[in-house]
Design an enzyme around this catalytic site. Structure first.
Site, mmCIF file in Angstrom:
data_model
loop_
_atom_site.group_PDB
_atom_site.id
_atom_site.type_symbol
_atom_site.label_atom_id
_atom_site.label_comp_id
_atom_site.label_asym_id
_atom_site.label_seq_id
_atom_site.Cartn_x
_atom_site.Cartn_y
_atom_site.Cartn_z
ATOM 1 N N HIS A 1 0.893 -1.087 -0.070
ATOM 2 C CA HIS A 1 0.022 -0.086 -0.059
ATOM 3 C C HIS A 1 0.868 1.394 -0.216
ATOM 4 C CE1 HIS A 1 -3.399 2.691 1.343
ATOM 5 N NE2 HIS A 1 -2.275 3.192 1.829
ATOM 6 N N GLU A 2 1.726 1.194 0.913
ATOM 7 C CA GLU A 2 2.545 2.351 1.039
ATOM 8 C C GLU A 2 3.463 2.662 -0.330
ATOM 9 O OE1 GLU A 2 2.153 4.643 3.226
ATOM 10 O OE2 GLU A 2 0.907 3.060 4.362
ATOM 11 N N HIS B 1 1.495 4.182 -3.036
ATOM 12 C CA HIS B 1 1.497 5.938 -3.000
ATOM 13 C C HIS B 1 2.539 6.415 -3.627
ATOM 14 C CE1 HIS B 1 -2.031 6.582 -0.375
ATOM 15 N NE2 HIS B 1 -1.112 6.097 0.377
ATOM 16 N N GLU C 1 -6.154 6.867 -1.430
ATOM 17 C CA GLU C 1 -6.126 5.652 -0.541
ATOM 18 C C GLU C 1 -6.804 4.381 -1.333
ATOM 19 O OE1 GLU C 1 -4.712 5.261 1.931
ATOM 20 O OE2 GLU C 1 -4.032 7.472 2.201
HETATM 21 ZN ZN LIG Z 1 -2.417 5.363 2.255
#
Ligand SMILES: [Zn+2]
Length: 276
Positions: free
Chosen positions: A148-149, A152, A206
């Site tokens: 997830h990170e 980004h 997100e």
């Molecule tokens: Zn996030």
């Protein structure tokens, strides 16, 4: 505690300045859609090169601060575990952008009770021990957070967020021309640190990070369904400031459903990776 470089008060002028210096606005799509099909035009006022350079400095500063406090990479086994997972996730980034596997990735562990993790632009990761210990994460779950990170960073959400702020400040009309250009670099370092760690990303960002994250995990041979169990654990953990990955999700049910849907979609990638 809020480090000085997270203080938004310092941002207004450097942002306007950065906008003036780096100028112009371009529309890009930072990543290939992948199996999960993330595809959205992004408006950028700042260049990748400048943002990545600033991120490298901000990261170095954060790690130096952690080292000074004696909280940087204290447990060799944890560091090894986290880096073993990142070394599988990083090659998987090629599915979204060809340049990413050769970025100057850095992965470090911070001793802190905070349940958190983040990735600065250009691939600079920090994982907090609170996340590992309080949630008793499995490798699959850790891969979900890190995926997830990393997502980004692949989508350059930090650059996009900083660009939005720069645009807002430019509209307010702070007289950038009155200021010397010399501070722009230092200002951008603060901005990048702030958009990565200090300010929540939008819900749209997100969702993109969630979807790309499950695909990265699957391609790296980690069970993408772990994202769902991880977020369930996270929701129950509570207490303190919300971690980066929970900050803008008012509806955990929707998020879990979305993660489950996309995890199902990338299961063939996971099965294929496991056979290799
Ligand atoms: Zn996030």
């Amino acid at each position: 505690m809020k480090p000085i470089w997270r203080n938004t008060r310092f941002l207004a002028i450097p942002l306007a300045l950065a906008a003036a210096v780096f100028g112009g606005c371009q529309t890009v799509d930072t990543t290939q859609p992948g199996t999960v099909g993330v595809d959205r035009d992004q408006r950028m006022m700042l260049s990748s090169a400048d943002v990545d350079k600033a991120a490298a400095q901000a990261y170095q500063k954060a790690m130096q601060e952690a080292a000074k406090k004696g909280v940087l990479n204290r447990d060799a086994a944890q560091v090894q575990r986290v880096r073993a997972i990142s070394s599988r996730l990083i090659p998987a980034t090629a599915a979204f952008r060809k340049d990413a596997p050769s970025w100057k990735w850095e992965v470090n562990v911070i001793s802190s009770p905070e349940v958190n993790a983040w990735c600065m632009p250009g691939g600079k990761l920090a994982i907090y021990t609170g996340l590992i210990e309080k949630l008793k994460v499995s490798d699959d779950e850790l891969a979900a957070v890190m995926g997830h990170e990393i997502a980004h960073a692949l989508r350059e959400h930090g650059r996009e967020r900083a660009s939005q702020q720069a645009a807002q400040n430019a509209v307010i009309g702070i007289g950038a021309a009155l200021l010397g250009i010399g501070d722009a670099g230092a200002g951008l370092v603060n901005i990048v640190a702030d958009v990565t760690i200090g300010l929540p990303y939008s819900r749209e960002f997100e969702v993109e990070a969630d979807r790309i994250g499950v695909e990265l995990a699957a391609r790296a041979g980690y069970d993408p369904r772990a994202a769902v169990t991880l977020w369930q654990k996270m929701g129950q953990a509570g207490g303190g400031a919300p971690p980066e990955f929970l900050s803008t999700h008012p509806s955990p049910q929707n998020r879990q459903k979305d993660l489950a849907d996309y995890a199902a979609r990338v299961m063939p990638l996971y099965e294929a990776a496991r056979k290799r």
